[in-house]
Enzyme design. Sequence first.
Site, mmCIF file in Angstrom:
data_model
loop_
_atom_site.group_PDB
_atom_site.id
_atom_site.type_symbol
_atom_site.label_atom_id
_atom_site.label_comp_id
_atom_site.label_asym_id
_atom_site.label_seq_id
_atom_site.Cartn_x
_atom_site.Cartn_y
_atom_site.Cartn_z
ATOM 1 N N GLY A 19 0.778 -1.240 0.000
ATOM 2 C CA GLY A 19 0.000 0.000 0.000
ATOM 3 C C GLY A 19 0.802 1.278 0.000
ATOM 4 N N ASN A 21 1.518 3.082 -2.545
ATOM 5 C CA ASN A 21 0.808 4.014 -3.420
ATOM 6 C C ASN A 21 -0.459 4.542 -2.750
ATOM 7 O OD1 ASN A 21 2.200 4.158 -6.195
ATOM 8 N ND2 ASN A 21 2.267 1.999 -5.658
ATOM 9 N N MET A 97 -4.342 -6.880 -7.268
ATOM 10 C CA MET A 97 -3.808 -7.953 -8.129
ATOM 11 C C MET A 97 -4.872 -8.932 -8.606
ATOM 12 S SD MET A 97 -0.910 -6.735 -8.276
ATOM 13 C CE MET A 97 0.260 -7.854 -8.988
ATOM 14 N N ILE A 99 -7.907 -9.345 -11.887
ATOM 15 C CA ILE A 99 -8.496 -8.760 -13.104
ATOM 16 C C ILE A 99 -9.996 -8.621 -12.880
ATOM 17 C CG2 ILE A 99 -8.905 -9.100 -15.579
ATOM 18 C CD1 ILE A 99 -6.271 -10.807 -15.505
ATOM 19 N N LEU A 100 -10.509 -7.417 -13.020
ATOM 20 C CA LEU A 100 -11.928 -7.163 -12.775
ATOM 21 C C LEU A 100 -12.750 -7.498 -14.024
ATOM 22 C CD1 LEU A 100 -11.443 -3.809 -10.874
ATOM 23 C CD2 LEU A 100 -12.273 -5.957 -9.875
ATOM 24 N N ASN A 114 -6.075 2.339 -13.187
ATOM 25 C CA ASN A 114 -5.071 1.388 -12.698
ATOM 26 C C ASN A 114 -3.664 1.952 -12.847
ATOM 27 O OD1 ASN A 114 -4.061 -1.178 -11.759
ATOM 28 N ND2 ASN A 114 -3.484 -1.635 -13.891
ATOM 29 N N HIS A 116 0.337 0.721 -13.329
ATOM 30 C CA HIS A 116 1.128 -0.442 -13.737
ATOM 31 C C HIS A 116 2.605 -0.071 -13.844
ATOM 32 C CE1 HIS A 116 2.031 -4.307 -15.410
ATOM 33 N NE2 HIS A 116 2.526 -3.775 -16.506
ATOM 34 N N ASP A 157 -3.764 -4.451 -18.067
ATOM 35 C CA ASP A 157 -2.799 -3.336 -18.116
ATOM 36 C C ASP A 157 -2.718 -2.701 -19.490
ATOM 37 O OD1 ASP A 157 -0.806 -5.464 -16.055
ATOM 38 O OD2 ASP A 157 -2.129 -3.837 -15.421
ATOM 39 N N GLU A 186 6.200 6.033 -9.505
ATOM 40 C CA GLU A 186 4.766 5.713 -9.366
ATOM 41 C C GLU A 186 4.081 6.691 -8.414
ATOM 42 O OE1 GLU A 186 3.951 0.996 -9.941
ATOM 43 O OE2 GLU A 186 4.732 1.627 -7.988
HETATM 44 C C1 GRF Z 1 2.929 -1.239 -7.631
HETATM 45 O O1 GRF Z 1 4.191 -1.338 -8.254
HETATM 46 C C2 GRF Z 1 1.836 -1.281 -8.686
HETATM 47 O O2 GRF Z 1 2.180 -0.651 -9.898
HETATM 48 C C3 GRF Z 1 1.703 -2.758 -8.890
HETATM 49 O O3 GRF Z 1 1.770 -3.307 -7.588
HETATM 50 C C4 GRF Z 1 2.632 -2.481 -6.791
HETATM 51 C C5 GRF Z 1 1.914 -2.149 -5.500
HETATM 52 O O4 GRF Z 1 2.767 -1.470 -4.619
HETATM 53 N N1 GRF Z 1 0.498 -3.157 -9.562
HETATM 54 P P1 GRF Z 1 2.178 -0.866 -3.248
HETATM 55 O O5 GRF Z 1 1.344 -1.961 -2.598
HETATM 56 O O6 GRF Z 1 1.334 0.335 -3.582
HETATM 57 O O7 GRF Z 1 3.384 -0.500 -2.459
#
Ligand code: GRF
Length: 209
Positions: A19, A21, A97, A99-100, A114, A116, A157, A186
């Site tokens: 988490g 992000n 993680m 696919i919806l 999303n 990626h 993606d 990111e």
């Molecule tokens: C990120 O690199 C995102 O792009 C990918 O999974 C990772 C999640 O990182 N799909 P975090 O849980 O936000 O640290």
Amino acid sequence: MNHTHTHLTRLAVLISGNGSNLQTILDACAARILPARVVLVVSNKTDAYGLERASHSGVPAVVKTKSKDQDRTTYDRELADLVGAYRPDWIVLAGWMRILSPAFLNAFPGQVINLHPALPGTFPGTNAIERSLHAFQLGEIQHTGVMVHLVPDEGVDNGPVLGQEIVPIYREDTRETLENRVHQVEHRLLVETLSNVIQKPLLMTRSEK
Ligand code: GRF
């Protein structure tokens, strides 16, 4: 009249792990860098650290696991009902993680975004950072990148791109050093892109539907 939360864009964030992000979004909302508020965090994993990050910020954090014998469409429909109850303007997949299916996506047309850790059209799916490092070591690529895109369908993606940025790879890179560099990009690109989307709503996207 109390103005708090009145015009703030409502975000639901779906996660499966650490988490970092999500934390970036929470911090940007708290600092008013993002004119938005996270109204819900959902994880499909019970041990996702992101759930603790949400609780620390006083945001509802819900675990929605899928049992082996539950069919995907039923799971996604239940997930759509759960998320819909919080009336989000945008659903942000930040390390989600799964696919919806249309059972979820059709409930939120043009509203699912999303993140990626690769450039458009490259390394779709899981372990993208590791695969990009390997491809670099084979001389197949010079750099990698990050993208933020809409999720109109079950394509993995590959939806309409809202933001992207190149991430350099160096000869001395390990998976860890590259992962750290990708995450830094990111965190910045996700907030920048959400800020653009929130402040210049993609109304045309929805109206084209
Ligand atoms: C990120 O690199 C995102 O792009 C990918 O999974 C990772 C999640 O990182 N799909 P975090 O849980 O936000 O640290």
